[in-house]
Scaffold this motif. Sequence first.
Motif, PDB file in Angstrom:
ATOM      1  N   LEU A   6      -4.125  -1.555  -0.739  1.00 44.92           N
ATOM      2  CA  LEU A   6      -3.334  -0.574   0.005  1.00 44.92           C
ATOM      3  C   LEU A   6      -1.942  -0.482  -0.610  1.00 44.92           C
ATOM      4  N   HIS A   7      -1.528   0.729  -0.952  1.00 41.34           N
ATOM      5  CA  HIS A   7      -0.205   0.977  -1.520  1.00 41.34           C
ATOM      6  C   HIS A   7       0.625   1.803  -0.540  1.00 41.34           C
ATOM      7  N   LYS A   8       1.899   1.552  -0.504  1.00 37.47           N
ATOM      8  CA  LYS A   8       2.804   2.306   0.359  1.00 37.47           C
ATOM      9  C   LYS A   8       3.556   3.350  -0.462  1.00 37.47           C
ATOM     10  N   GLY A   9       3.385   4.628  -0.119  1.00 36.96           N
ATOM     11  CA  GLY A   9       4.180   5.685  -0.731  1.00 36.96           C
ATOM     12  C   GLY A   9       3.588   6.329  -1.962  1.00 36.96           C
ATOM     13  N   ASP A  10       3.068   5.515  -2.903  1.00 42.02           N
ATOM     14  CA  ASP A  10       2.578   6.074  -4.164  1.00 42.02           C
ATOM     15  C   ASP A  10       1.693   5.054  -4.863  1.00 42.02           C
ATOM     16  N   LEU A  11       0.943   5.522  -5.840  1.00 40.63           N
ATOM     17  CA  LEU A  11       0.207   4.624  -6.721  1.00 40.63           C
ATOM     18  C   LEU A  11       1.185   3.924  -7.661  1.00 40.63           C
ATOM     19  N   PRO A  12       0.895   2.688  -8.042  1.00 44.05           N
ATOM     20  CA  PRO A  12       1.723   2.077  -9.092  1.00 44.05           C
ATOM     21  C   PRO A  12       1.448   2.741 -10.432  1.00 44.05           C
ATOM     22  N   LYS A  13       2.386   2.661 -11.345  1.00 43.52           N
ATOM     23  CA  LYS A  13       2.202   3.231 -12.675  1.00 43.52           C
ATOM     24  C   LYS A  13       1.125   2.458 -13.432  1.00 43.52           C
ATOM     25  N   ARG A  34      -0.657  22.345  10.300  1.00 43.17           N
ATOM     26  CA  ARG A  34      -0.012  21.638  11.415  1.00 43.17           C
ATOM     27  C   ARG A  34      -0.036  20.121  11.234  1.00 43.17           C
ATOM     28  N   ASP A  35      -1.143  19.590  10.751  1.00 36.96           N
ATOM     29  CA  ASP A  35      -1.395  18.151  10.807  1.00 36.96           C
ATOM     30  C   ASP A  35      -1.063  17.468   9.480  1.00 36.96           C
ATOM     31  N   TYR A  36      -0.174  16.495   9.555  1.00 37.31           N
ATOM     32  CA  TYR A  36       0.296  15.798   8.359  1.00 37.31           C
ATOM     33  C   TYR A  36      -0.832  15.089   7.612  1.00 37.31           C
ATOM     34  N   HIS A  50      -8.416   2.171  -4.043  1.00 39.02           N
ATOM     35  CA  HIS A  50      -6.966   2.145  -3.864  1.00 39.02           C
ATOM     36  C   HIS A  50      -6.601   3.155  -2.788  1.00 39.02           C
ATOM     37  N   LEU A  51      -5.882   2.711  -1.778  1.00 36.80           N
ATOM     38  CA  LEU A  51      -5.460   3.563  -0.671  1.00 36.80           C
ATOM     39  C   LEU A  51      -3.955   3.749  -0.745  1.00 36.80           C
ATOM     40  N   VAL A  52      -3.512   5.001  -0.657  1.00 40.28           N
ATOM     41  CA  VAL A  52      -2.072   5.297  -0.696  1.00 40.28           C
ATOM     42  C   VAL A  52      -1.650   5.814   0.677  1.00 40.28           C
ATOM     43  N   GLN A  53      -0.868   5.014   1.382  1.00 41.67           N
ATOM     44  CA  GLN A  53      -0.334   5.425   2.678  1.00 41.67           C
ATOM     45  C   GLN A  53       0.949   6.215   2.412  1.00 41.67           C
ATOM     46  N   LEU A  54       0.889   7.511   2.644  1.00 46.12           N
ATOM     47  CA  LEU A  54       1.968   8.412   2.254  1.00 46.12           C
ATOM     48  C   LEU A  54       3.150   8.358   3.215  1.00 46.12           C
ATOM     49  N   THR A  55       4.336   8.601   2.667  1.00 48.93           N
ATOM     50  CA  THR A  55       5.522   8.777   3.491  1.00 48.93           C
ATOM     51  C   THR A  55       5.696  10.269   3.774  1.00 48.93           C
ATOM     52  N   ARG A  56       6.472  10.599   4.783  1.00 46.44           N
ATOM     53  CA  ARG A  56       6.590  11.995   5.208  1.00 46.44           C
ATOM     54  C   ARG A  56       7.367  12.868   4.225  1.00 46.44           C
ATOM     55  N   ASP A  57       8.017  12.251   3.245  1.00 37.99           N
ATOM     56  CA  ASP A  57       8.675  13.076   2.221  1.00 37.99           C
ATOM     57  C   ASP A  57       7.733  13.359   1.047  1.00 37.99           C
ATOM     58  N   PHE A  58       6.545  12.730   1.060  1.00 38.39           N
ATOM     59  CA  PHE A  58       5.517  12.955   0.034  1.00 38.39           C
ATOM     60  C   PHE A  58       6.069  12.790  -1.378  1.00 38.39           C
ATOM     61  N   SER A 135      -9.533   8.097  14.486  1.00 41.47           N
ATOM     62  CA  SER A 135      -8.478   7.178  14.917  1.00 41.47           C
ATOM     63  C   SER A 135      -7.102   7.686  14.467  1.00 41.47           C
ATOM     64  N   ASP A 136      -6.049   6.957  14.854  1.00 45.43           N
ATOM     65  CA  ASP A 136      -4.676   7.377  14.558  1.00 45.43           C
ATOM     66  C   ASP A 136      -4.314   7.012  13.119  1.00 45.43           C
ATOM     67  N   TRP A 137      -4.403   8.001  12.234  1.00 49.43           N
ATOM     68  CA  TRP A 137      -4.119   7.750  10.822  1.00 49.43           C
ATOM     69  C   TRP A 137      -2.625   7.841  10.505  1.00 49.43           C
ATOM     70  N   GLY A 138      -1.818   8.126  11.502  1.00 46.40           N
ATOM     71  CA  GLY A 138      -0.375   8.158  11.289  1.00 46.40           C
ATOM     72  C   GLY A 138       0.315   6.868  11.684  1.00 46.40           C
ATOM     73  N   ALA A 139      -0.454   5.862  12.110  1.00 48.88           N
ATOM     74  CA  ALA A 139       0.130   4.588  12.524  1.00 48.88           C
ATOM     75  C   ALA A 139       0.842   3.920  11.361  1.00 48.88           C
ATOM     76  N   ALA A 140       1.928   3.212  11.661  1.00 51.37           N
ATOM     77  CA  ALA A 140       2.701   2.541  10.613  1.00 51.37           C
ATOM     78  C   ALA A 140       1.870   1.478   9.904  1.00 51.37           C
ATOM     79  N   ALA A 141       1.034   0.794  10.674  1.00 52.94           N
ATOM     80  CA  ALA A 141       0.172  -0.241  10.102  1.00 52.94           C
ATOM     81  C   ALA A 141      -1.285   0.113  10.411  1.00 52.94           C
ATOM     82  N   LEU A 142      -2.083   0.286   9.383  1.00 52.47           N
ATOM     83  CA  LEU A 142      -3.497   0.589   9.567  1.00 52.47           C
ATOM     84  C   LEU A 142      -4.266  -0.687   9.893  1.00 52.47           C
ATOM     85  N   THR A 143      -5.292  -0.559  10.732  1.00 54.47           N
ATOM     86  CA  THR A 143      -6.116  -1.708  11.068  1.00 54.47           C
ATOM     87  C   THR A 143      -7.086  -2.004   9.926  1.00 54.47           C
TER      88      THR A 143
END
Length: 204
Positions: A6-13, A34-36, A50-58, A135-143
Amino acid sequence: MSQITLHKGDLPKGLDFGAVVAVDTEAMGLNPNRDYLTLVQLSSGDGTAHLVQLTRDFDCPNLKALMTDPKVVKLFHFARFDIAMMRKWMGITVAPVWCTKIASRLARTYTDRHGLKDVAREIAGVDMSKVQQSSDWGAAALTDAQIQYAASDVLHLHRIKAGLEAMLVREGRLGLAEACFGFLPVRAELDLAGWGEEDIFAHS
């Protein structure tokens, strides 16, 4: 056992997914306007995801570069939705693409069951759980359950593609399928512009 990162924001280089990368997305709903978009899942078909959890600024330049790389085929199930979400929220046109749902509709004409769960069972012999789909895919921490579910949607797509591609060749429909795949970014633009439900090819 699959390896999921799981990556936060972006893939690593420097990550190399090969010539074909399986892709899926999760969002806050099914309305791209409508839906982020919240999560992008990727796999090279080798049992890793590899999962990328996106930030709202994309702000995800590495992910955007991969999704627009003309040398890498992006493999989806129901690409129309994912391409529209990435166009709306990431501001990119995803190409080239390959869609197992379109391939299934063109190859498996003996059934009306073209969801990923049904296609995976028949083509790849995999039983997939869809419990976490809503489920809630906008949660700060995914289960852990969400992470496992999200990864499962891409881990088997390469095998499904291989099976469906063989069927399309057998039925003489691979060229037709490839033409449909090429049109998908335009189909997504039509969806975003308000022509989602209207058949513009119809006579009236």
